[in-house]
Write a protein that holds these residues in place. Structure first.
Motif, PDB file in Angstrom:
ATOM      1  N   SER A  78     -12.047  -8.108 -33.294  1.00 50.97           N
ATOM      2  CA  SER A  78     -11.188  -8.034 -32.213  1.00 50.97           C
ATOM      3  C   SER A  78      -9.869  -7.362 -32.459  1.00 50.97           C
ATOM      4  O   SER A  78      -9.018  -6.850 -31.728  1.00 50.97           O
ATOM      5  N   ASN A 104     -11.219  -2.244 -25.949  1.00 49.98           N
ATOM      6  CA  ASN A 104     -11.380  -3.570 -26.414  1.00 49.98           C
ATOM      7  C   ASN A 104     -12.724  -3.619 -27.359  1.00 49.98           C
ATOM      8  O   ASN A 104     -13.827  -3.176 -27.102  1.00 49.98           O
ATOM      9  N   CYS A 105     -12.447  -4.275 -28.408  1.00 49.09           N
ATOM     10  CA  CYS A 105     -13.388  -4.279 -29.360  1.00 49.09           C
ATOM     11  C   CYS A 105     -13.784  -5.770 -29.724  1.00 49.09           C
ATOM     12  O   CYS A 105     -14.509  -6.260 -30.727  1.00 49.09           O
ATOM     13  N   ASN A 106     -13.644  -6.634 -28.758  1.00 46.42           N
ATOM     14  CA  ASN A 106     -14.249  -7.992 -28.851  1.00 46.42           C
ATOM     15  C   ASN A 106     -15.690  -8.021 -29.257  1.00 46.42           C
ATOM     16  O   ASN A 106     -16.326  -7.387 -28.466  1.00 46.42           O
ATOM     17  N   CYS A 150     -13.226  -2.061 -36.341  1.00 43.66           N
ATOM     18  CA  CYS A 150     -12.757  -3.140 -35.771  1.00 43.66           C
ATOM     19  C   CYS A 150     -13.414  -4.608 -36.424  1.00 43.66           C
ATOM     20  O   CYS A 150     -14.606  -4.400 -36.849  1.00 43.66           O
TER      21      CYS A 150
END
Length: 91
Positions: A71, A43-45, A68
């Motif tokens: 997100s 996850n790159c939120n 990224c």
């Protein structure tokens, strides 16, 4: 005399092309397990960064990107040792 050498050389070249390079014969792939594995991307939120990869030290020709955008993952092309890093904040 030169015409004879030319013809001999051309025949030799043609013969070598017909014979091939003489390398080892590759075995069939029937018995090999050919599966690929895909892992989920982390996850790159909340992250905003990008690596831009270039073909050489002049940094003029882009050949790949990884990063990224808060997100959404971006990944294309190839990775080289010539890269630039940019980061920011997510709103």
């Amino acid at each position: 005399m030169q015409a004879g050498r030319f013809i001999s050389g051309a025949l030799l070249a043609a013969g070598l092309v017909m014979v091939g390079c003489g390398g080892p014969v590759e075995e069939g792939i029937e018995g090999q397990e050919l599966t690929s594995q895909e892992e989920a991307l982390p996850n790159c939120n909340g992250l905003n960064y990008e690596y831009t990869y270039y073909s050489d030290a002049t940094y003029t020709t882009v050949v790949g990107v990884r990063g990224c955008d808060c997100s959404y993952w971006a990944a294309w092309g190839k990775i080289t040792s010539f890269r630039e890093y940019v980061s920011g904040t997510c709103w």
